[in-house]
Design a protein around this motif. Sequence first.
Motif: not given
Length: 180
Positions: A130, A29, A93, A95, A152-153
């Motif tokens: 985002i 991440g 992506l 999250l 975290q992505g």
Amino acid sequence: MKKRGFEIVERYQQQNLNLPKRQTKNAAGYDIEAAEDFILPSIWQFNFIKILHVLNTAKAGLTPAQTAAAQQVLKPFLVPTGIKAYMQPDEVLILANRSSGPLKRRLILPNGIGVIDADYYNNPDNEGEIYFQLINYGVSAVHIKKGERLGQGIFVPFLKSDDDQADGQARLGGFGSSGR
């Protein structure tokens, strides 16, 4: 050609934000930070107990006014990050909470994860910024500071089914615009 990564959205260009980065060489991440200071109130500050009491004692169910009040209390807050993500059309992506968020800060993503589609990037409503949807289930408000890691992505490829029925419609809006 750029494959995937992060950029700062226009309205935060001069705000000295950090692009997400991985903290260790084997981390999956990218840590994503808050774009500004944000006070995240506790759910307990919004008559949460009163709503639970009404739910448990209402024989005929909630009135429309009670339902509307309960929905306002139990909704998450959107914490801005000031960043957007670009990726390939067959990637997403994801999250995710930081592992310490629920344990140390009592902050959670109410839907478990967030999903940022490739076509969210540079959408006309919000440029693809985002946001982290968060709920604070702790007993007091949490002050999130600018630059503090929210979550975290993780970039992930995805597969389509043999009988995929996507209609090819382009995204028309920003946050939550692909749903009904």
